[in-house]
Design an enzyme around this catalytic site. Structure first.
Site, PDB file in Angstrom:
ATOM      1  N   GLY A  20      -4.394   9.560  -6.758  1.00 17.03           N
ATOM      2  CA  GLY A  20      -3.479   9.697  -7.889  1.00 17.03           C
ATOM      3  C   GLY A  20      -2.252   8.842  -7.683  1.00 17.03           C
ATOM      4  O   GLY A  20      -1.496   8.579  -8.606  1.00 17.03           O
ATOM      5  N   ARG A  22       0.825  -1.202   0.000  1.00 18.18           N
ATOM      6  CA  ARG A  22       0.000   0.000   0.000  1.00 18.18           C
ATOM      7  C   ARG A  22       0.861   1.253   0.000  1.00 18.18           C
ATOM      8  O   ARG A  22       1.798   1.363   0.778  1.00 18.18           O
ATOM      9  CB  ARG A  22      -0.882   0.012   1.265  1.00 18.18           C
ATOM     10  CG  ARG A  22      -1.414  -1.349   1.658  1.00 18.18           C
ATOM     11  CD  ARG A  22      -2.040  -1.364   3.037  1.00 18.18           C
ATOM     12  NE  ARG A  22      -3.190  -0.497   3.147  1.00 18.18           N
ATOM     13  CZ  ARG A  22      -3.838  -0.281   4.287  1.00 18.18           C
ATOM     14  NH1 ARG A  22      -3.410  -0.851   5.427  1.00 18.18           N
ATOM     15  NH2 ARG A  22      -4.879   0.509   4.314  1.00 18.18           N
TER      16      ARG A  22
HETATM   17  P1  ADP Z   1      -6.340   3.683  -0.172  1.00 20.27           P
HETATM   18  O1  ADP Z   1      -5.246   4.617   0.163  1.00 20.27           O
HETATM   19  O2  ADP Z   1      -6.780   3.821  -1.591  1.00 20.27           O
HETATM   20  O3  ADP Z   1      -7.446   3.691   0.819  1.00 20.27           O
HETATM   21  P2  ADP Z   1      -5.409   1.259   1.071  1.00 20.27           P
HETATM   22  O4  ADP Z   1      -3.959   0.999   1.131  1.00 20.27           O
HETATM   23  O5  ADP Z   1      -6.031   1.743   2.313  1.00 20.27           O
HETATM   24  O6  ADP Z   1      -5.670   2.221  -0.158  1.00 20.27           O
HETATM   25  O7  ADP Z   1      -6.117  -0.060   0.604  1.00 20.27           O
HETATM   26  C1  ADP Z   1      -7.416  -0.106   0.132  1.00 20.27           C
HETATM   27  C2  ADP Z   1      -8.160  -1.250   0.738  1.00 20.27           C
HETATM   28  O8  ADP Z   1      -7.465  -2.460   0.547  1.00 20.27           O
HETATM   29  C3  ADP Z   1      -8.320  -1.148   2.222  1.00 20.27           C
HETATM   30  O9  ADP Z   1      -9.410  -0.344   2.574  1.00 20.27           O
HETATM   31  C4  ADP Z   1      -8.594  -2.572   2.605  1.00 20.27           C
HETATM   32  O10 ADP Z   1      -9.936  -2.888   2.439  1.00 20.27           O
HETATM   33  C5  ADP Z   1      -7.747  -3.332   1.593  1.00 20.27           C
HETATM   34  N1  ADP Z   1      -6.528  -3.737   2.291  1.00 20.27           N
HETATM   35  C6  ADP Z   1      -5.383  -3.070   2.419  1.00 20.27           C
HETATM   36  N2  ADP Z   1      -4.515  -3.747   3.177  1.00 20.27           N
HETATM   37  C7  ADP Z   1      -5.124  -4.879   3.537  1.00 20.27           C
HETATM   38  C8  ADP Z   1      -4.764  -6.002   4.342  1.00 20.27           C
HETATM   39  N3  ADP Z   1      -3.576  -6.057   4.943  1.00 20.27           N
HETATM   40  N4  ADP Z   1      -5.647  -6.978   4.505  1.00 20.27           N
HETATM   41  C9  ADP Z   1      -6.862  -6.905   3.918  1.00 20.27           C
HETATM   42  N5  ADP Z   1      -7.278  -5.897   3.161  1.00 20.27           N
HETATM   43  C10 ADP Z   1      -6.420  -4.884   2.966  1.00 20.27           C
HETATM   44 MG    MG Z   2      -7.420   3.279   2.570  1.00 21.12          MG
END
Ligand code: ADP
Ligand code: MG
Ligand code: MG
Length: 892
Positions: free
Chosen positions: A104, A95
């Site tokens: 973006g 992430r």
């Molecule tokens: P954004 O910045 O677009 O919100 P995220 O990094 O928060 O992106 O990830 C989007 C979604 O991906 C999260 O809201 C979650 O639902 C899913 N996600 C991210 N990390 C995990 C994880 N470790 N386990 C399960 N789902 C995840």
């Molecule tokens: Mg998020």
């Protein structure tokens, strides 16, 4: 040696919420949540400096790989799974997360670590196998899109074909073997498109994903976003690598998002949505309809599918408790992301939630009542400019809108009126008490009076800083600019909108907050200045040192400003009192008079008008200070222009039109802004200043008798550069003052001061202060004279300057601290050398600009003065400036 990786896991973390700079917002808050014992899947954050290094050297920093491996080992230890293990594989999410949240940037990759072997290790029951292959295809799809750069639509096409072939409607209907078929097709597609198979090695997958996050910092989308939001490019982004938890493990699993309070109303209730048997991206993708978190919201929104509260009461209770905990910990409303894996709740993100202005006020006030934050903290949290949304009537949200055109939301608020196409029509309508919307292709300085007379302004051209937009915002009038889908047909007097042809006199409504034009009159909601707003503004008033006055030329301005909390008038521009109706004729006769006798005759007729204006103003202001500036007309604005006007004025003056034309010709100036204006006029024609002084003092006497609250007029002499100029005009004023007081048998306290609007005046402030009892910084003219840039012509090149990076901000909108600001500092300091107690204020446009108000606090001015609709913004900004000042100097 630099540390590149910070781990977090159950009950502990190497970083914390304070490390936003290094760990990014997401990483810092994951660490914080882990450290305070919330259930967070273990993970690690690669610092943003690694991104900076990567972008500079096109390679990962030395040591980073080993630190990541060590971090993964701790995740493995905590989860009991192993990355790349075929029997019990650890899957990861990758992430992005910069210092400030940034759409973006790269999308998250989930389920990383899956390949043809590890997918087998996810489970052996039929249900588990289905889940395993569903997860694998999701991973290939996301990785293909986000890291390999393939269009996600081609994956969706394959999936849609497969569903049709298997006879399924929903993704959730596919069996394990059907998913395997989809996976085969996905992999074949990737190999065909890229000439290489889908990477099977989990470490290769991981390196690819990390590199993709770093590279996305420089993506066109991200670069544009940063430009728009003033985010520096050198920050870089952090990367979070985290153990996966699964919301797609059947009906006991779910994923969702929540606000700890309602972000549009501020109401204290969990607000958000979730999906059963889903992974993160499903909620945002909008393919399935999410369900409400609480029963209350479910009922309000009329959903039939059960709420989380009903469906998974235990997880819901835990989520509620965690949200309370987070609020108490951060002392702010949070926006969280969570996943429920077979009944177990996991927190995946928290951050301060975005909210509407209304919600921001309610939340700040409620949090004070709840003892979470102090009053001053509440005051600091509201963005002053956002108050604008609350101060104007808005369109009733419950009514249907018939949109007939749309443009830019140039000045907030909504207004209804009859269509007029010229400023003259607008002014005529105002005289008759009719409400109008001035519709033009674009506006120019000649339209000022028409704009002022209109309820709202609609232009089919121009942007957010076009003349119409800037002027309307200053006046607090709703405005929509650049409505490109509408056309003004000047010749036939028509406005052509979407599906409608309107003519002069037809009713139209504009919504300056959304940029829409609507047909007919539409019900409005009036601004609500009581309740939370009033309480917060009360706290702001307690916190601020500077007072806030208003620039008001008319009784209507003064009343509006008092309702908004103005504590006096900082600038009353008397020439604005002469534009209306009959008065402009008398004014023209005065200006065009051949000799003193002619001028005095006209002035005698102007005196009662001025006196009654001032009496009304003084009465409204009820003992508060009122600064009146002596006449400072750009003469050309008053001169008759058309043949018809010349004929009219000539007749009134008993002259031939030809004679009058000659007189107009003689008064012509090449550079009116630097010409015969300000105190220069009073020196040439002292009878004008005498008339005005008489009107002021007689009005003060009348108002004091009427209200019992004696006003203290502050008479301001404009455009002074020499002390001798002020001496001369001041003597005229004093002579009249004593005469009026003698006649009335009443003493009136008053001040005579000057506007500082010329660099010479600023530099000679210590000498001018010998005569001036107050200074008011006229920063519009001071900016003009300091830069040598004509305010009225600046629009031709300032935007180019900004685009080319020559200057950052328009100095007429936000004070030029370095140059104009330096002159203000000098003048304030030198003025106070001579007269330590002298009152200092600012009355230019900048008096309502938050950044400029901070500057005024810093220089130690006594007050700021701004247009009525900006008064609340100024009150709040001044409070924030005082609070900041106290925090910085450590005083309380
Ligand atoms: P954004 O910045 O677009 O919100 P995220 O990094 O928060 O992106 O990830 C989007 C979604 O991906 C999260 O809201 C979650 O639902 C899913 N996600 C991210 N990390 C995990 C994880 N470790 N386990 C399960 N789902 C995840
Ligand atoms: Mg998020
Ligand atoms: Mg993102």
């Amino acid at each position: 040696m630099e540390k590149w990786v910070y781990t977090f896991g159950s009950g502990k973390a190497e970083g914390s919420a304070r490390d936003v700079t290094r760990l990014g917002g997401k990483g810092a808050n994951l660490a914080e949540m882990a450290a305070i014992g919330l259930p967070v899947p273990p993970g690690l954050t690669v610092v943003s400096d690694a991104c900076v290094y990567f972008l500079k050297n096109n390679a990962l920093p030395e040591g980073l790989r080993d630190e990541i491996l060590a971090g993964i080992a701790t995740i493995e230890a905590e989860t009991g799974k192993r990355f790349g293990d075929a029997a019990n594989p650890l899957l990861l999410s990758v992430r992005s997360g910069a210092r400030s949240s940034m759409p973006g940037m790269m999308d998250t990759v989930l389920n990383l670590g899956l390949n043809d072997q590890t997918v087998q290790g996810l489970g052996h029951s039929a249900e588990d196998a289905r889940f395993a292959f569903d997860s694998y295809r999701r991973f290939i799809q996301m990785y293909g899109d986000v890291v390999l750069g393939l269009d996600h639509a081609i994956f969706e096409d394959i999936l849609d074909d497969a569903k049709a072939r298997f006879g399924h409607e929903n993704d959730t209907d596919l069996s394990a073997s059907e998913w395997q078929e989809v996976i085969r097709l996905y992999k074949a597609l990737i190999e065909e498109e890229l000439g290489e198979p889908f990477p099977q090695d989990p470490m290769v997958q991981l390196a690819g994903a990390v590199g993709a996050v770093f590279s996305s910092w420089m993506s066109a989308r991200a670069v544009t976003y940063r430009q728009l939001h003033n985010i520096p490019g050198h920050w870089g982004t952090a990367v979070n690598i985290q153990a996966m938890v699964f919301g797609n493990l059947g009906s006991g699993s779910a994923t969702g998002v929540a606000f700890t309070r309602n972000p549009s109303t501020g109401e204290k209730t969990l607000y958000g949505e979730f999906l059963v048997n889903a992974q993160g991206e499903d909620v945002v993708a909008g393919i399935r309809t999410p369900q409400a978190l609480t029963e209350k919201a479910r009922i309000e929104q009329g959903h039939d599918r059960p709420s989380l509260e009903k469906l998974m009461p235990e997880a819901f209770a835990e989520l509620t408790a965690i949200c309370d905990r987070l609020e108490a910990h951060y002392c702010d409303m949070q926006d969280v992301e969570f996943t429920i894996e077979r009944g177990a709740l996991w927190m995946l993100q928290t951050r301060a939630g975005k909210r509407s202005t209304r919600a921001a006020l309610k939340i700040a006030v409620d949090m004070v009542d709840e003892g979470l934050i102090a009053e001053e903290e509440a005051v600091s949290r509201i963005e002053p400019a956002s108050l604008d949304q609350l101060l104007h009537p808005t369109i009733d949200p419950r009514v249907a809108r018939q949109v007939i055109g749309s443009g830019l939301p140039a000045s907030p608020g909504a207004a209804t009126g009859e269509i007029v196409f010229t400023s003259e029509e607008a002014m005529a309508a105002e005289q008759e008490g009719r409400k109008v919307i001035l519709v033009r292709m674009e506006t120019s300085p000649e339209d000022i009076h028409g704009m002022n007379a209109a309820e709202g302004i609609l232009t089919t051209r121009g942007g957010m800083t076009s003349h119409a937009a800037v002027v309307a915002r200053g006046m607090g009038i709703p405005c929509v600019t650049g409505a490109g889908n509408m056309r003004v047909d000047q010749r036939n007097g028509l406005l052509l909108g979407l599906g409608v042809k309107l003519k002069k006199g037809d009713l139209i409504t504009i919504d300056g907050s959304s940029g829409q034009a609507l047909k007919g009159a539409v019900p409005m909601v009036q601004p609500e200045l009581s309740g939370d707003f009033a309480r917060l503004m009360d706290w702001a008033d307690k916190a601020r040192r500077m007072t806030v006055r208003t620039n008001a030329d008319t009784p209507a301005d003064a009343r509006a400003a008092r309702a908004f909390g103005a504590e006096g008038i900082g600038l009353c521009r008397t020439e604005h009192m002469f534009f209306e109706g009959e008065r402009i004729h008398v004014m023209r006769e005065m200006i065009l008079a051949e000799d003193e006798a002619g001028r005095r005759a006209a002035l005698d007729r102007l005196l009662p008008m001025q006196r009654s204006d001032f009496t009304e103003l003084f009465t409204i202001m009820h003992g508060q200070p009122v600064t009146i500036r002596l006449l400072d007309p750009p003469l050309h604005e008053f001169l008759p222009k058309t043949e018809e006007e010349i004929a009219d004025v000539a007749a009134a003056m008993g002259l031939l039109p030809r004679q009058l034309s000659q007189r107009v010709e003689a008064l012509h100036e090449f550079n009116p802004m630097l010409g015969h204006r300000g105190c220069r006029l009073a020196i040439s024609y002292p009878e004008i200043a005498e008339m005005q002084a008489r009107a002021i003092f007689e009005a003060a006497v009348a108002a004091a008798r009427e209200t019992g609250a004696p006003v203290e007029p502050e008479i301001m002499v404009p455009l002074v550069g020499l002390r001798s100029e002020l001496d001369y005009v001041k003597a005229c004023i004093e002579k009249v003052a004593s005469a009026v007081m003698r006649e009335a048998g009443l003493t009136i306290t008053y001040l005579v001061g000057t506007m500082i609007e010329l660099p010479r005046a600023a530099l000679r402030a210590h000498v001018i202060a010998e005569a001036a009892e107050f200074f008011s910084f006229g920063t519009n003219d001071l900016t003009q004279t300091t830069f040598g840039i004509s305010r009225d012509d600046a629009a031709a090149f300032i935007p180019t300057y900004q685009r080319k990076g020559i200057i950052e901000r328009d100095p007429f909108i936000s004070l030029d601290f370095d140059g104009v600001g330096e002159l203000i500092r000098i003048a304030a300091e030198r003025g106070r050398q001579t007269r330590p107690e002298m009152k200092l204020g600012i009355c230019g446009e900048h008096g309502g600009d938050p950044a400029s108000i901070h500057f005024c606090e810093d220089v130690g001015l006594d007050y700021v003065s701004c247009s009525p609709f900006r008064v609340p913004i100024a009150r709040l900004s001044a409070a924030q400036a005082s609070i900041l000042q106290r925090r910085e100097t450590g005083k309380s």
